[in-house]
Enzyme design. Structure first.
Site, short mmCIF file in Angstrom:
data_model
loop_
_atom_site.label_atom_id
_atom_site.label_comp_id
_atom_site.label_asym_id
_atom_site.label_seq_id
_atom_site.Cartn_x
_atom_site.Cartn_y
_atom_site.Cartn_z
N MET A 32 0.84 -1.20 0.00
CA MET A 32 0.00 0.00 0.00
C MET A 32 0.88 1.25 0.00
SD MET A 32 -3.42 -0.96 2.03
CE MET A 32 -2.81 -0.80 3.69
N GLY A 33 2.15 1.09 -0.42
CA GLY A 33 3.04 2.25 -0.51
C GLY A 33 3.54 2.71 0.83
N LEU A 35 6.62 3.12 1.46
CA LEU A 35 7.53 1.97 1.58
C LEU A 35 8.66 2.23 2.56
CD1 LEU A 35 7.68 1.03 -2.21
CD2 LEU A 35 6.16 0.12 -0.44
N HIS A 39 9.42 -3.51 3.59
CA HIS A 39 8.97 -3.82 2.24
C HIS A 39 10.15 -4.23 1.36
CE1 HIS A 39 5.66 -0.79 3.31
NE2 HIS A 39 4.98 -1.87 3.00
N ASP A 153 2.14 -9.13 8.95
CA ASP A 153 0.68 -9.27 8.93
C ASP A 153 0.37 -10.76 8.95
OD1 ASP A 153 -0.32 -6.36 8.40
OD2 ASP A 153 1.40 -6.66 7.12
N GLN A 156 -3.03 -12.01 7.84
CA GLN A 156 -3.21 -11.77 6.41
C GLN A 156 -2.51 -12.85 5.59
OE1 GLN A 156 -2.94 -7.82 4.26
NE2 GLN A 156 -0.86 -8.53 3.95
N SER A 188 6.89 -0.29 9.89
CA SER A 188 5.52 -0.20 9.40
C SER A 188 5.31 1.18 8.80
CB SER A 188 4.55 -0.39 10.58
OG SER A 188 3.26 0.05 10.21
N ARG A 190 2.80 2.85 9.13
CA ARG A 190 2.11 3.65 10.16
C ARG A 190 3.08 4.28 11.15
NH1 ARG A 190 -2.21 -0.19 9.15
NH2 ARG A 190 -4.13 1.00 8.83
P1 AMP Z 1 1.55 -2.91 3.50
O1 AMP Z 1 2.06 -1.91 2.53
O2 AMP Z 1 1.63 -2.48 4.92
O3 AMP Z 1 0.23 -3.48 3.09
O4 AMP Z 1 2.58 -4.12 3.41
C1 AMP Z 1 2.86 -4.76 2.20
C2 AMP Z 1 3.55 -6.06 2.51
O5 AMP Z 1 4.76 -5.81 3.21
C3 AMP Z 1 2.69 -6.98 3.40
O6 AMP Z 1 2.82 -8.31 2.96
C4 AMP Z 1 3.32 -6.77 4.76
O7 AMP Z 1 3.17 -7.88 5.61
C5 AMP Z 1 4.78 -6.57 4.39
N1 AMP Z 1 5.48 -5.85 5.46
C6 AMP Z 1 5.13 -4.67 6.01
N2 AMP Z 1 5.98 -4.37 7.01
C7 AMP Z 1 6.86 -5.38 7.10
C8 AMP Z 1 7.98 -5.67 7.96
N3 AMP Z 1 8.34 -4.85 8.94
N4 AMP Z 1 8.66 -6.83 7.75
C9 AMP Z 1 8.28 -7.68 6.78
N5 AMP Z 1 7.25 -7.47 5.95
C10 AMP Z 1 6.54 -6.35 6.10
#
Ligand code: AMP
Length: 282
Positions: A32-33, A35, A39, A153, A156, A188, A190
């Protein structure tokens, strides 16, 4: 520095895939960007394991059950593209909402049973219906050989694995370890919304998980949960849930078993943070 190509429409990405990457093994990293390094670990793995890596950047409105969370979700395309460029050659798919969900879009329904009703499914109603639809749609558009998801996640990933099996999809889901800052905080998007002091307060999350892993050696599940709740009660974070679950069914465990996993969500101010840790070896 790698080469970055950005596509915003389904027609344009499908035409390049069909003509220039017809025989290529495609790795897809749905995001969801906003980044960050977490990611990038998924992107690096995809680059290593495929001929071509596609990173989708799409803030999926239908997986948000809270309008202000959707509105405040961080977006920074320019910075995202710069970070991706540093990884190597990447194709970016950054569609609009109407590209992903055109007027004639037919939603898919996956019966998740209990798995969809606990933890994130319980506190974010409809969240996984949104996740299933966007992931399925991205798979349909891109036809990846591999798709990369973070263990960050945890639920998920379990849902996407279940969906891939139920829909008999011809691709491999690759789960990637959680990337953490040196402080222990799970990276994250967030986290960008946290103030300097909140970044420190939020460390209670990884500390509570670490403590749970230590306590899991000689304490009961109930004792470990109570201890985690006490740790949060003494902090400035508001714990939404702390559960110890079976890693496949995501059901609460009463007795320890291999792979037992602690999952939690806590609010640091307005920001909802998610983390998890395997407490017992699989
Ligand atoms: P998001 O943009 O938050 O939807 O994350 C996209 C993908 O990156 C999802 O599969 C998340 O689980 C993964 N992701 C996000 N943060 C991390 C992290 N700290 N370590 C590993 N994978 C991550």
């Amino acid at each position: 520095m790698g080469d970055i190509k950005v596509f915003k429409t389904v027609v344009s990405i499908q035409s390049i895939l069909q003509f220039d990457y017809k025989k290529s093994k495609i790795g897809l990293v749905p995001t969801m960007g906003a980044l960050h390094e977490g990611h990038m670990t998924l992107v690096q793995r995809s680059i290593k394991e495929n001929d071509c890596t596609i990173v989708s950047i799409f803030v999926n409105p239908i997986q948000f059950n809270n309008a202000s969370d959707l509105e405040n979700y961080p977006r920074n395309m320019e910075q995202d593209l710069q970070l991706l460029k540093e990884q190597g050659d990447v194709i970016v798919f950054a569609p609009s909402v109407s590209e992903v969900y055109p007027e004639n879009f037919q939603t898919v329904k996956l019966e998740l049973g209990q798995m969809g009703l606990v933890m994130e499914g319980k506190f974010r109603e409809g969240h996984f219906d949104g996740v299933v639809n966007v992931v399925n749609r991205l798979f349909e558009i891109i036809h990846p050989a591999h798709a990369y998801f973070g263990l960050k996640d945890f639920q998920q990933l379990a849902v996407v694995q279940y969906m891939t099996k139920k829909f008999a999809l011809d691709l491999k889901i690759v789960g990637c370890e959680i990337y953490r800052e040196k402080s222990g905080l799970a990276s994250s998007s967030r986290n960008q919304r946290l103030t300097e002091s909140q970044l420190i307060e939020a460390l209670v999350i990884s500390q509570a998980l670490k403590q749970a892993k230590i306590s899991a050696i000689d304490k009961s599940i109930q004792e470990v949960i109570e201890e985690a709740k006490r740790i949060f009660a003494a902090s400035s974070l508001e714990l939404e849930y702390f559960q110890i679950v079976d890693p496949t069914t995501l059901m609460d465990l009463k007795e320890w078993k291999s792979g037992a996993h602690a999952c939690l969500t806590a609010y640091c101010g307005e920001v909802r943070l998610l983390d998890n840790l395997q407490l017992k070896p699989a």
